[in-house]
Design an enzyme around this catalytic site. Structure first.
Site, PDB file in Angstrom:
ATOM      1  N   GLU A  47      25.289 -42.744   0.603  1.00  0.00           N
ATOM      2  CA  GLU A  47      25.305 -43.671  -0.531  1.00  0.00           C
ATOM      3  C   GLU A  47      25.407 -42.859  -1.798  1.00  0.00           C
ATOM      4  O   GLU A  47      24.534 -42.054  -2.103  1.00  0.00           O
ATOM      5  CB  GLU A  47      23.992 -44.454  -0.589  1.00  0.00           C
ATOM      6  CG  GLU A  47      23.919 -45.533   0.435  1.00  0.00           C
ATOM      7  CD  GLU A  47      22.507 -46.051   0.531  1.00  0.00           C
ATOM      8  OE1 GLU A  47      21.836 -46.191  -0.511  1.00  0.00           O
ATOM      9  OE2 GLU A  47      22.070 -46.274   1.666  1.00  0.00           O
ATOM     10  N   ASP A  58      14.573 -48.883  -8.981  1.00  0.00           N
ATOM     11  CA  ASP A  58      14.385 -47.527  -8.493  1.00  0.00           C
ATOM     12  C   ASP A  58      13.091 -46.894  -8.978  1.00  0.00           C
ATOM     13  O   ASP A  58      12.550 -47.276 -10.011  1.00  0.00           O
ATOM     14  CB  ASP A  58      15.569 -46.652  -8.922  1.00  0.00           C
ATOM     15  CG  ASP A  58      16.815 -46.972  -8.117  1.00  0.00           C
ATOM     16  OD1 ASP A  58      16.746 -46.841  -6.884  1.00  0.00           O
ATOM     17  OD2 ASP A  58      17.819 -47.373  -8.717  1.00  0.00           O
TER      18      ASP A  58
END
Ligand SMILES: Cc1ncc(COP(=O)(O)O)c(C=O)c1O
Lengths: 258, 405
Positions: A47, A58
């Protein structure tokens, strides 16, 4: 239409290791080097993170690498330029992960077209709502043969998980940790029952677990209940300390897989 | 608060959009939290027991209704009729408490035990800590480490009110990072924690929720103006827009009345084209910010641009989706006010009306210099807050030592 993600998932049903890294970190032009070296080190899927100024989904490490990458000058167009010959060098499935605003600014259709020309197999856009995806983007994703990967979390109801399963056609990203605080033992006990719940739902899509997977032990544990795992922050920490040489990357992957 | 105008084109629709703007662009980790709110907020806040409890507190605790004050000398100066809606007289000194009080009652009914919020300058943090103390909730306020240093008096206020301040130590260590930290907290504590957003921003249903709690402002304006002039409708309403909560409140009951002109003052910082500005409608483009589709200041690549304004409460790279729609549809006029213009307006209001306004509010006052009103116009300015918190900025700017004109 075949897609490399689906090919991988039919060939390999367990211990799939996917590595996330932030494009443009540590240096602007490291993207292809890291990608090629990850494949050489034996990871199954990659990714590539597209850095964003406000990465709400995140943790602190990805937030910091994103900030650095943006300072280095990374952008969607630069990333596409860097990876334009990707498929002459790399065979494993590649996904792009990023936030919805840069995707929309680039133009959704332009983005998907470009990504498809390059040979990108899937996208993960955590803040693209499922309902809006269905209404506005699903047919475009199909047209360009790009898989949109949805997340599920410990709070997702069975009904929600089934809905996500029904519109997914590659794998489901299982967000492992539902607490960034709390005791380790407590989290693990909760996690196990959550993983079991997902197994019992007998979904049509394979599952890959991410968030909080950081070593061989946690990788093995999640692989008991899923088809594999995604490691991000822990890999970024490793390259921060050890650089991005083939040896450094190999040693990280070995530490997880062997 | 009333439950009027559910079908208004300037109101949110059932999908959470104002025209093209709004929605809930949240990662799946936040979906359950937002869903719980979305499903329950209207039925809870429209319950008569809820309204009764809120109304009593608004009256006895906040001090509502706030006066609508005819500003005689200001009116003479600008040759028109100016009324000031005195939100500065609310408990804690600004309109922010109308919303935090509503949300804490909502949190109570949702069975939450703990409140989190993020704050930049500390105004919303203080308003949140206040209602948490009032209702006996645990209160955690996220604030950038740099902001903690810059806004020490508000930090001490929050602490005095019993709140825990958690510094955001990542990144630029300002509001943006505090937002990330608060999100992580909420993701980790979805069951017992309510996240109080301080303006009409964020994913649906927040903009609508906050607008409804602020709508008391325009409800009172209508009643008070009718008493004073015989007509509930002014010709103009002016309010400053950071995220846009005080403006949403001042506009709310007039959104559909086209005879009432709506004017929004945006912070132009050192000038719209100076590179140091927060004038979103002038500089922004459509995009997604903090969970909703709206207008935001961004690079060509879709990265959020750091805004600038002398006023912390207007220092925001976007505006709420309701305002983005008011702008796009032409329903509201947006006016750019620079740092200097706002300082001039602040000293003017202090000297001729005896009211020291918040710097945010001073941007609304400054519109009087920019727009020509007629003698018969009835111009209501929403005086969103008092200026005590900005005294240091006023001192540093040198305006205090200016002689009267
Ligand atoms: C007095 C005052 N007015 C206005 C604002 C701006 O917020 P909003 O645009 O949500 O009313 C603030 C924010 O801190 C404030 O303190």
């Amino acid at each position: 239409m075949t897609n490399r993600i689906n090919q991988l998932l039919t060939q390999t049903s367990n211990h799939i290791l996917s590595i996330y890294f932030t494009a443009g970190y540590p240096n602007l032009n490291d993207t292809m080097k890291i990608t090629e070296r990850l494949e050489l080190s034996g990871v199954n899927m990659i990714e590539i993170g597209m850095p964003y100024s406000d990465p709400v989904a995140d943790g602190p490490i990805i937030q910091a690498t994103s900030e650095k990458a943006l300072q280095n000058g990374m952008s969607v167009s630069i990333l596409f330029e860097q990876i334009k010959d990707l498929r002459q060098k790399v065979k494993i499935p590649i996904l792009l992960m990023g936030y919805v605003n840069p995707f929309l600014q680039y133009g959704a259709e332009n983005f998907l077209k470009k990504a498809s020309e390059i040979g990108i197999d899937g996208l993960i856009i955590p803040d693209l709502p499922l309902e809006l995806y269905q209404e506005e983007f699903e047919s475009m994703f199909h047209k360009y043969n790009i898989k949109n990967i949805f997340l599920i979390t410990p709070q997702s109801t069975d009904e929600r998980i089934r809905k996500i399963d029904s519109i997914s056609s590659s794998f489901i990203y299982v967000v492992a940790s539902f607490s960034i605080t709390g005791t380790k033992f407590g989290i693990e006990a909760q996690q196990e029952s959550y993983f079991k719940r997902i197994v019992d739902l007998k979904l049509k899509n394979p599952t890959v677990v991410g968030f909080g997977i950081n070593d061989k032990n946690s990788f093995e544990k999640t692989c008991k209940y899923s088809n594999g795992a995604i490691i991000g922050s822990s890999f970024l920490k490793h390259i921060e300390k050890n650089d991005i040489t083939l040896d450094a990357i190999k040693s990280f992957v070995k530490g997880i897989k062997e | 608060m009333t439950k009027t105008m559910e079908t208004n084109v300037y109101q949110v629709n059932e999908k959470g959009f104002y025209g093209d703007f709004g929605g809930a662009f949240v990662p799946e980790m936040l979906y359950p939290n937002i869903e719980e709110l979305r499903k329950t907020y209207l039925s809870i806040i429209n319950e008569s027991a809820f309204q009764e409890e809120l109304n009593i507190l608004l009256k006895d605790y906040v001090g509502r209704p706030t006066p609508l004050n005819f500003a005689k000398r200001l009116s003479e100066k600008y040759q028109t009729q100016v009324y000031l809606k005195r939100e500065d007289l609310c408990h804690t000194g600004a309109h922010k408490i109308n919303n935090t009080l509503g949300q804490i009652l909502l949190a109570k009914r949702l069975g939450k035990k703990r409140i989190i919020a993020k704050t930049g300058a500390g105004q919303h943090g203080v308003a949140t800590a206040t209602v948490c103390a009032l209702m006996g909730f645990e209160c955690v306020i996220y604030m950038g480490e740099i902001d903690i240093e810059r806004q020490n008096p508000n930090v001490q206020r929050m602490k005095m009110l019993g709140a825990t301040i958690r510094p955001a130590t990542c990144g630029s260590r300002t509001l943006k990072d505090a937002t990330n930290e608060a999100m992580r907290d909420w993701i980790a504590n979805p069951v017992d924690t309510h996240y109080i957003i301080g303006s009409v921003v964020g994913p649906h249903p927040y903009p609508d929720l906050v607008a409804r709690f602020q709508a008391i402002i325009s409800e009172e304006i209508g009643i008070q103006l009718k008493e004073k002039t015989g007509n509930p409708d002014p010709t103009h309403i002016i309010a400053c827009v950071g995220g846009g909560s005080n403006a949403a409140g001042a506009f709310y009951h007039y959104l559909d009345k086209k005879n009432v002109k709506l004017i929004a003052a945006e912070a132009a910082g050192q000038g719209v084209n100076s590179g140091y500005s927060a004038a979103t409608t002038f500089l922004g483009k459509k995009g997604v910010l903090h969970g909703s589709r709206t207008l935001l200041m961004q690079t060509q690549d879709g990265q959020v641009v750091e805004p600038h304004s002398i006023s912390a409460g207007l220092d925001y790279p976007g505006i709420g989706p309701m305002h983005a729609n008011l702008f796009e549809s032409g329903r509201a006029q947006f006016v750019d006010i620079t740092d200097d213009e706002s300082l001039k307006a602040a000293i003017l209001l202090s000297r001729i009306e005896g009211i020291i306004p918040a710097l945010e509010t001073a941007h609304a006052i400054a519109c009087l210099e920019k727009i020509k009103f007629s003698p018969n116009d009835i111009v209501v300015i929403n005086l969103s807050g008092r200026g005590d918190k900005d005294l240091n900025t006023y001192i540093k700017s040198g305006i205090i030592d200016q002689k009267n004109e």
